[in-house]
Enzyme design. Structure first.
Site, PDB file in Angstrom:
ATOM      1  N   GLY A  70       5.192   5.958  -6.602  1.00 11.29           N
ATOM      2  CA  GLY A  70       6.542   5.452  -6.765  1.00 11.29           C
ATOM      3  C   GLY A  70       7.517   6.270  -5.937  1.00 11.29           C
ATOM      4  N   GLN A 110       5.802   1.642  -2.941  1.00  3.64           N
ATOM      5  CA  GLN A 110       6.218   1.108  -4.238  1.00  3.64           C
ATOM      6  C   GLN A 110       7.639   1.601  -4.484  1.00  3.64           C
ATOM      7  OE1 GLN A 110       5.264   2.731  -8.202  1.00  3.64           O
ATOM      8  NE2 GLN A 110       4.115   0.837  -8.552  1.00  3.64           N
ATOM      9  N   PRO A 135      -0.726   2.854  -7.024  1.00  2.00           N
ATOM     10  CA  PRO A 135       0.353   3.848  -6.985  1.00  2.00           C
ATOM     11  C   PRO A 135       0.157   4.881  -8.094  1.00  2.00           C
ATOM     12  CG  PRO A 135       1.211   1.597  -7.095  1.00  2.00           C
ATOM     13  CD  PRO A 135      -0.244   1.532  -7.411  1.00  2.00           C
ATOM     14  N   MET A 136       0.249   6.145  -7.727  1.00  2.00           N
ATOM     15  CA  MET A 136       0.105   7.226  -8.710  1.00  2.00           C
ATOM     16  C   MET A 136       1.152   8.285  -8.413  1.00  2.00           C
ATOM     17  SD  MET A 136      -4.036   7.504  -8.814  1.00  2.00           S
ATOM     18  CE  MET A 136      -4.149   7.199  -7.040  1.00  2.00           C
ATOM     19  N   THR A 137       1.984   8.602  -9.382  1.00  2.00           N
ATOM     20  CA  THR A 137       3.049   9.571  -9.173  1.00  2.00           C
ATOM     21  C   THR A 137       2.483  10.901  -8.704  1.00  2.00           C
ATOM     22  OG1 THR A 137       4.440   8.525 -10.840  1.00  2.00           O
ATOM     23  CG2 THR A 137       4.944  10.800 -10.263  1.00  2.00           C
ATOM     24  N   TYR A 153       9.884   1.476 -16.970  1.00  2.00           N
ATOM     25  CA  TYR A 153      10.943   1.901 -16.063  1.00  2.00           C
ATOM     26  C   TYR A 153      12.028   0.822 -15.981  1.00  2.00           C
ATOM     27  CZ  TYR A 153       7.646   5.604 -15.047  1.00  2.00           C
ATOM     28  OH  TYR A 153       6.784   6.667 -15.181  1.00  2.00           O
ATOM     29  N   HIS A 189       8.370  -1.915  -8.402  1.00  2.00           N
ATOM     30  CA  HIS A 189       7.835  -1.376  -9.664  1.00  2.00           C
ATOM     31  C   HIS A 189       8.605  -2.011 -10.825  1.00  2.00           C
ATOM     32  CE1 HIS A 189       5.799   1.023 -12.488  1.00  2.00           C
ATOM     33  NE2 HIS A 189       5.886   2.210 -11.932  1.00  2.00           N
TER      34      HIS A 189
END
Length: 368
Positions: free
Chosen positions: A59, A102, A25-27, A174, A169
């Site tokens: 995310g 995610q 997962p990569m924003t 977070y 996540h």
């Protein structure tokens, strides 16, 4: 470099994938007002066409007014956003891939550089996102119950849309991680405590609700990290015994796979063993694990955000650990962000064609 072992199938409950490569997962802030576009769908489709076994989405935030600090991070709620995600998973499946969203609540955040702020204050266990930095409100028990329900609803929607699994996540400072960390969880009620197992109550209740909503046969992953963006050298669990006391209740609550985030996969988690985080998590819980952290590249992802480039690097050490049985799956981040064909090139032995990573890739959805 023989990578054949990375290209064996993997099956666990609802998850049936053709190889051991996971897109991390990569924003990606390319979903205006939280709605994934056709470009987002094409971005993921290209990775599926490039032979990625399992794609984990960027995310995507749950249904809480202050779950995000960025207007262009996707939502996993609401008619328009869920229709966008339906387009994404349809594209991935058409291309022969598998995918899980995610699901995310950011917790207390710094204000975004754009100046956008959510309509209500950020929320977290104690109103802070690092020691001494108060930029939100302390959640009431009613808030906590509503957030748990929102995680469950997002997971149920993921299954309804046809995703193959879901990832919670719980890392990187977070919301769930803010409950784990003594630096941000100052509560004196039953969601706080002096020990990590005590501070894990919120995570356990989220996992149980997710499991209840998706049933026993749907694969549930959790992403965890020892480090915090505010404390890179932090360890929630300082010993294997502390890690076992942390992870075992999460497994018992319903986690199938631990996604163990670290900056560099080759770094040992504790003294007297070269096992990394994923290696220890598998040894201690018996559950499947995903390793991640600068796979296939020379520099780590924090350097990328600081504007540093990375070059392609050998997978020999990764293969040594994988073939030894330390972990089951391998998550690749920036290498796949820069090159949708990375997996196929590794599979075919075209190592000379592997690209490095340029920070410019963070500013676009790379399609070729």
């Amino acid at each position: 470099m023989n990578t054949d072992s990375l290209f064996r199938p993997f099956s666990l409950k609802s998850l049936n994938i053709k190889n051991r490569i996971v897109m991390a997962p990569m924003t990606r802030s390319f979903s205006p007002n939280g709605v994934p576009t056709s470009d987002v769908a094409l971005y993921y489709r290209k990775r599926a066409e490039g032979e990625v076994g399992l794609i984990l989405s960027e995310g995507t935030v749950i249904n809480r007014p202050s779950s995000s600090n960025d207007a262009n991070v996707p939502h996993f709620y609401g008619t328009e956003a869920l229709a966008g995600w339906q387009q994404v998973i349809n594209n991935v499946h058409e291309a022969g891939g598998a995918m899980g969203p995610q699901i995310w609540h950011m917790g207390v955040m710094d204000n975004h550089a754009s100046g956008w702020v959510p309509p209500v204050p950020f929320e977290g266990p104690s109103g802070i996102n690092r020691p001494g930095n108060n930029n939100g409100k302390t959640m009431t028990e009613s808030d906590i119950a509503d957030v748990i329900a929102a995680f469950g609803q997002a997971a149920a929607d993921a299954k309804q849309l046809g995703f193959d699994c879901v990832e919670i996540h719980g890392a990187h400072g977070y919301l769930i991680d803010q409950f784990f960390w003594e630096g941000t969880n100052l509560r004196t009620d039953s969601y706080g405590g002096k020990t990590l197992p005590e501070r894990s109550r919120f995570a356990i209740e989220v996992i149980k609700e997710v499991r209840k909503r998706v049933g026993d046969d749907f694969a549930v992953i959790i992403r965890l990290s020892q480090f915090k963006p505010a404390a890179y050298d932090n360890k929630l669990a300082a010993t294997p015994q502390e890690m076992e006391a942390w992870l075992t209740p999460l497994a018992d609550a319903g986690i199938d796979i631990f996604h163990c985030s670290q900056r560099r996969f080759w770094e040992p988690e504790f003294n007297d063993s070269d096992l990394n985080f994923a290696g220890w998590a598998k040894k201690l819980t018996g559950k499947a694990t995903i390793t991640v952290g600068s796979v296939g590249l020379s520099g780590d992802f924090f350097g990328a955000f600081a504007g540093e480039s990375s070059q392609a690097s050998s997978l020999d050490e990764l293969l040594r650990r994988y073939d030894r049985g330390d972990f089951d799956l391998v998550a690749v981040g920036r290498a796949l962000l820069s090159d949708p064909q990375w997996t196929k090139k590794v599979h075919q032995g075209h190592n000379e064609q592997l690209k490095g990573f340029s920070p410019a890739a963070l500013g676009q959805l790379v399609m070729e």
